[in-house]
Scaffold this active site. Structure first.
Site, mmCIF file in Angstrom:
data_model
loop_
_atom_site.group_PDB
_atom_site.id
_atom_site.type_symbol
_atom_site.label_atom_id
_atom_site.label_comp_id
_atom_site.label_asym_id
_atom_site.label_seq_id
_atom_site.Cartn_x
_atom_site.Cartn_y
_atom_site.Cartn_z
ATOM 1 N N LYS A 96 15.867 54.329 36.307
ATOM 2 C CA LYS A 96 17.076 54.115 35.521
ATOM 3 C C LYS A 96 18.187 55.064 35.974
ATOM 4 O O LYS A 96 19.317 54.642 36.232
ATOM 5 C CB LYS A 96 16.778 54.326 34.027
ATOM 6 N N ARG B 24 17.561 58.568 26.857
ATOM 7 C CA ARG B 24 16.539 57.586 27.239
ATOM 8 C C ARG B 24 15.631 58.126 28.336
ATOM 9 O O ARG B 24 16.073 58.885 29.190
ATOM 10 C CB ARG B 24 17.187 56.305 27.762
ATOM 11 N N GLY C 231 8.920 50.091 27.301
ATOM 12 C CA GLY C 231 8.523 50.326 25.909
ATOM 13 C C GLY C 231 7.504 51.438 25.699
ATOM 14 O O GLY C 231 7.075 51.679 24.576
ATOM 15 N N MET D 98 7.810 54.782 26.465
ATOM 16 C CA MET D 98 8.340 56.097 26.084
ATOM 17 C C MET D 98 9.474 55.937 25.065
ATOM 18 O O MET D 98 9.774 54.837 24.635
ATOM 19 C CB MET D 98 8.783 56.839 27.336
ATOM 20 N N ARG E 104 17.916 46.895 37.451
ATOM 21 C CA ARG E 104 16.701 47.086 38.265
ATOM 22 C C ARG E 104 16.307 45.731 38.859
ATOM 23 O O ARG E 104 16.739 44.679 38.361
ATOM 24 C CB ARG E 104 15.563 47.659 37.428
ATOM 25 N N HIS F 91 -20.800 27.683 45.177
ATOM 26 C CA HIS F 91 -20.545 26.353 45.714
ATOM 27 C C HIS F 91 -19.388 25.668 44.993
ATOM 28 O O HIS F 91 -18.443 25.176 45.606
ATOM 29 C CB HIS F 91 -21.830 25.538 45.558
ATOM 30 N N SER G 238 -17.085 33.556 64.440
ATOM 31 C CA SER G 238 -16.326 33.301 63.215
ATOM 32 C C SER G 238 -17.028 34.058 62.095
ATOM 33 O O SER G 238 -18.220 33.870 61.856
ATOM 34 C CB SER G 238 -16.295 31.805 62.920
ATOM 35 N N CYS H 200 -14.036 32.462 58.534
ATOM 36 C CA CYS H 200 -14.042 31.203 57.778
ATOM 37 C C CYS H 200 -14.636 31.370 56.390
ATOM 38 O O CYS H 200 -14.788 30.410 55.654
ATOM 39 C CB CYS H 200 -14.760 30.111 58.553
ATOM 40 N N TYR I 190 -7.529 33.887 64.516
ATOM 41 C CA TYR I 190 -7.152 32.978 63.425
ATOM 42 C C TYR I 190 -7.929 33.288 62.150
ATOM 43 O O TYR I 190 -8.958 33.974 62.188
ATOM 44 C CB TYR I 190 -7.390 31.517 63.836
HETATM 45 C C1 PEP Z 1 -19.711 32.246 54.928
HETATM 46 O O1 PEP Z 1 -20.854 32.617 54.714
HETATM 47 O O2 PEP Z 1 -18.732 32.987 54.807
HETATM 48 C C2 PEP Z 1 -19.456 30.843 55.304
HETATM 49 C C3 PEP Z 1 -18.245 30.452 55.631
HETATM 50 O O3 PEP Z 1 -20.478 29.979 55.225
HETATM 51 P P1 PEP Z 1 -21.002 29.368 53.842
HETATM 52 O O4 PEP Z 1 -20.037 29.751 52.773
HETATM 53 O O5 PEP Z 1 -21.066 27.904 54.018
HETATM 54 O O6 PEP Z 1 -22.331 30.010 53.688
#
Ligand code: PEP
Ligand code: MG
Length: 909
Positions: free
Chosen positions: A27, A97, A106, A108, A348, A474, A800, A867, A887
């Site tokens: 402030k 203030r 709110g 203080m 702000r 899942h 991966s 992944c 990636y």
């Molecule tokens: C993992 O284990 O991160 C993966 C991508 O394979 P899944 O989730 O199918 O076991």
């Protein structure tokens, strides 16, 4: 030279500036900054945060130099404002203030109208020509001073609120509803009663000396830094106690000097959806706290201020523009209009929704206020907030109403963002049947947990709610992949399939009843809550809206253009044939994970025949039935991706997921059908099912172990991949399959599978008379694989990271069962974040680092990706950038988020 503790901001010049938030608090720094850029700020001064630390380190005493510095600053204010503190003829009043480095709304204390006593009240009445105003200001001051400085503020709900009681009594006696209807005479009586109450409860007189008052207030504000509320708040938001608060003492301006006055809180543009233009709340003839206190309903600046006070409104509009131009950010301001004159009391950076964040950032670039790179800053658009643009959301008012009506019945893990409302259905087959009857049916699939068979139900449902499972269970990952709203691990939910009911928190609902789930927050409501669809999805996926018809989309597209320009990481999708169009719509640069087991969900009978087979011959017969299905699915997928790489993972999950005693139990004719199809007895079917049962299936017969024991499965899958690829190649599609072996821990496992894959490829290429460019690689999802990555990279052309399993195996925490203790772990600060949502960088991340380094030491061009579900989570994406991955791969709906996070990290590095 004496240390400088006090910084003036008066007469168009601040001794501090906007960069000095650490010294002056947010402030104080911004008051100085506004002063410096020529905005109308009532003169005042800031006592720095350093004094707060001194105060606590020295038994609540001030540095000796402070007194003189405060007195000098007060004199300066008097000069600039043309009044005198405590004067009997020309009184000047002050406010006091708090103001920490980060705002702690709110938490203080604040005191207004400092300097009022029995004499100044008379002179203020004369000066303002409004006796009522003067006495009202006096009684407000005594009330605040009594509460804050003299400790009469109720601390708990049951503590008496002496001042409010007297005020209420006075209103009742006067027969009026609002305080502003009390007369000067009545307020005078109230002042006397307030003073008496202070004397009675504190034993002290209310102080009349203005200097004593101002020091009392300064002390109270510093003390409020250590009140319970403030301490709890700091802990919650990780604000260090050592930061301390500053104290801002400022000349009072009045929004309650009649109908030419007002007070308000505004935004330089709307922060819910981002529309430009000054907006917010104001009240005519009122003081600051009246707006937030909610006693009188405020008016909307953008609707009526222009009519009520056209000049002031135009001035505020100008100020808003100037502030944005200066701070290069949308601002949240407090202001007072005294007799037509605008005074700024605070500014702000404003908090905003994801919708507003995108629109504002893009508009600011288009207006020339910021650069593209600045628009992408994490603090402007937290990557995760893009979610809000993609998912249907609850109508804010509708959700508020549902909460008010006590319809929030449970809370689980928010696994798939968005909002969904629909009728409860327990079984996938019922969901499908209902959907087939009416495509517009709105269903929420409610399960104890989900199994692969539920996929069909998940597809037709608007949302999924499960009592068990974690964020990488899942249900969660499939629903995210499909872009479905999903809540898992909703512990308080009792699902009774037999009775067809769910109950939680005293509410019981039956199949067919309406329920609403908020995948952003994990909240479950009974009944309907209205939703709104996302325009971006309508444009990109459903194609029911033209791009130019949607302002949201237009800006989103502009933003994503900049994102693509600056990011280094590529972003792929976790997708099978059915999600390929989604992945494509969101601009994936390949598929990073095609889970082939998902492709069997719709061919479950044939797949089960393969599972129960006892002999290689029986298995090969079942596999021969599956081959054309697989080939067709791969063809669809490859076609959709064209020349982009597609990583296909060989069969991974434990087989009992597809066939267990539950399945036999739930489906009477199943054992018979399988026995006939495979040519084995019903008893053999049952025995095979029994044999497949595992105590710890996640560490059991799954992954490449399946393909090693049943080599014919790998051979069939490889054949399907290469046949599809070769046929497309002949048609001129430049396919690039990458065959990925799951759950490898030993190089020899990968060698075994690679041989089958490569032999099959050669055979198919010879048969088809065409060669396809392909790679063979592995997932890194077992610590041993990470630790021996240098060896494994001799065979693998790519890695991966399967961080779902890598987290599970590194932490020794089952990804499906951790929901029972992780929430408690987090509450008790045992761990900070859910490791299945954000990569555990110190543990799992360390293994990834080793694997990257050792893998590339063996094979310089080793392609690296991720992944696991973390591939779509911003902090994990940023970590992947730092590791040097090529990636990340994530669910289609998270592609834009991953891209933005990647750009943000690239710009930060
Ligand atoms: C993992 O284990 O991160 C993966 C991508 O394979 P899944 O989730 O199918 O076991
Ligand atoms: Mg895995």
């Amino acid at each position: 030279m004496a240390t400088k503790y006090v910084y003036s901001f008066s007469g168009g010049k601040g001794e501090g500036n906007g960069k000095m938030k650490a010294e002056l608090g947010g402030k104080g720094a911004n008051l100085a900054e506004m002063c410096n850029i020529g905005l109308p700020v009532p003169a005042g001064f800031t006592i720095g945060t350093e004094v707060c630390n001194y105060y606590y380190a020295n038994d609540r005493k001030y540095p000796p130099e402070l007194k003189a510095q405060v007195e000098a600053a007060l004199k300066e204010v008097e000069k600039v404002m043309g009044g005198e503190f405590g004067s009997k003829t020309n009184p000047l009043l002050f406010s006091c203030r708090s103001g920490a480095r980060e705002s702690m709304p709110g938490m203080m204390d604040t005191v207004l109208n400092i300097g009022m006593n029995d004499e100044t009240v008379i002179s203020l009445a004369k000066k303002s020509g409004d006796e009522r105003f003067a006495w009202d200001s006096y009684r407000r001051f005594i009330q605040m001073y009594g509460d804050v400085v003299m400790g009469l503020k109720p601390q708990t709900k049951t503590d008496p609120d002496h001042f409010e009681e007297l005020l209420e009594h006075k209103r009742e006696k006067a027969g009026v509803k609002f305080d502003n209807e009390l007369t000067a005479e009545q307020l005078k009586e109230l002042v006397a009663e307030y003073k008496a109450v202070i004397k009675k409860h504190t034993g002290s007189e209310f102080p009349t000396d203005p200097m004593e008052q101002v020091w009392g207030c300064i002390g109270a504000v510093f003390s409020s830094w250590m009140n319970d509320r403030a301490i709890v708040y700091r802990r919650m938001y990780n604000i260090p106690h050592e930061w301390g608060t500053a104290v801002n003492v400022q000349a009072m301006v009045f929004g309650n000097l009649g109908d030419g006055c007002a007070t308000g809180v505004g935004l330089t543009r709307d922060c819910a959806v981002g529309t430009p233009g000054f907006c917010g709340d104001y009240l005519i003839n009122a003081q600051g706290e009246d707006v937030v206190a909610g006693i009188r309903t405020p008016l909307r600046i953008e609707e009526t201020l222009g009519k009520d006070m056209p000049k002031a409104h135009a001035e505020l509009d100008e100020i808003g523009k100037k502030l944005e131009k200066h701070f290069k950010e949308v601002q949240d301001v407090e202001f007072t209009i005294q007799e037509g004159r605008v005074w700024m009391l605070q500014t702000r950076n404003a908090k905003r929704t994801g919708f507003a964040a995108v629109r504002i950032a893009v508009d600011l670039v288009n207006e020339g206020l910021i650069t593209e790179k600045e628009a992408l800053q994490k603090r402007r658009i937290p990557a995760d907030d893009l979610n809000q643009l993609l998912q249907p959301i609850f109508d804010t008012e509708a959700k508020k109403k549902a909460t008010k009506e006590n319809r929030a019945i449970a809370k689980g893990i928010n696994a798939g963002p968005g909002a969904a409302t629909g009728q409860i259905v327990f079984h996938a087959s019922d969901a499908e049947a209902l959907y087939n009857k009416d495509n517009n049916v709105q269903l929420i699939l409610v399960r104890k947990e989900t199994s692969p068979e539920d996929l069909r139900g998940m597809k037709v449902a608007k949302g999924i709610l499960t009592a068990f499972g974690g964020a990488s269970s899942h249900a969660a990952l499939v629903s995210r992949q499909m872009g479905k709203v999903c809540i898992v691990g909703c512990g308080s939910l009792v699902v009774d399939y037999d009775k067809g009911t769910i109950s939680s928190g005293g509410t019981t609902l039956k199949e067919g009843d309406w329920i609403s789930i908020d995948g952003f927050t994990g909240e479950v409501f009974s009944g309907k809550v209205e939703t709104k669809p996302s325009e971006i999805v309508q444009v990109l996926v459903q194609k029911t809206m033209k791009p130019e018809e949607s302002e949201t989309y237009t800006r989103y597209a502009q933003l994503m253009g900049w994102v693509d320009k600056y990011r280094k990481l590529k972003v792929r999708a976790n997708a099978e044939q059915d999600e390929a169009h989604l992945a494509d719509a969101f601009g994936c640069e390949g598929v990073g994970l095609c889970r082939t087991e998902h492709m069997f969900f719709s061919k479950i009978q044939e797949f089960r025949e393969m599972i129960v087979s006892e002999t290689k011959e029986q298995r090969e017969k079942a596999l021969a039935k599956l081959l054309p299905f697989q080939r067709a699915d791969f063809t669809t997928l490859f076609k959709a991706l064209g020349s982009r790489p597609v990583t296909i993972r060989l069969l991974d999950p434990p087989l009992h997921e597809f066939l267990s005693e539950h399945h036999l139990h739930d489906d009477d004719g199943l054992a018979d059908r399988l026995s006939k199809a495979v040519g084995i007895s019903k008893e053999t079917v049952e025995r095979r099912v029994e044999e497949l049962k595992e105590t710890n299936p996640m560490l059991g017969f799954r992954g490449c172990r399946l393909g090693i024991v049943f080599a014919e499965i790998t051979a069939m899958q490889a054949r399907a991949i290469f046949e599809a690829a070769a046929d497309l190649k002949k048609q001129g599609v430049d396919v690039h399959p990458e065959v990925m072996v799951p759950l490898v821990g030993f190089k020899t496992e990968l060698d075994h599978q690679t041989k089958i894959i490569r032999d099959t490829a050669e055979k198919v290429f010879a048969e088809k008379g065409v060669k396809v460019d392909y790679q063979v690689g592995t997932m890194i999802e077992i610590p041993r694989a990470a630790l021996t990555a240098g060896e494994i990279a001799k065979t693998a052309e790519f890695f991966s990271f399967g961080t779902n399993d890598l987290t599970q195996t590194t932490l020794g925490m089952s990804r499906d069962d951790y929901g029972s203790f992780i929430p408690l772990y987090r509450e008790n600060d045992v761990i900070g974040d859910d490791p299945f949502q954000k990569i555990d960088q110190t543990g799992v991340g360390r293994l990834m680092e080793i694997a990257c380094k050792d893998g590339r030491a063996t094979r310089e061009k080793l392609k690296l990706g991720i992944c696991g579900e973390h591939g779509g989570e911003p902090s994990s994406v940023m970590f992947c950038h730092k590791l040097g991955l090529d990636y990340v791969s994530c669910s289609p709906f998270r592609i834009p988020i991953a891209k933005l996070a990647a750009a943000q990290q690239a710009l930060e590095s």
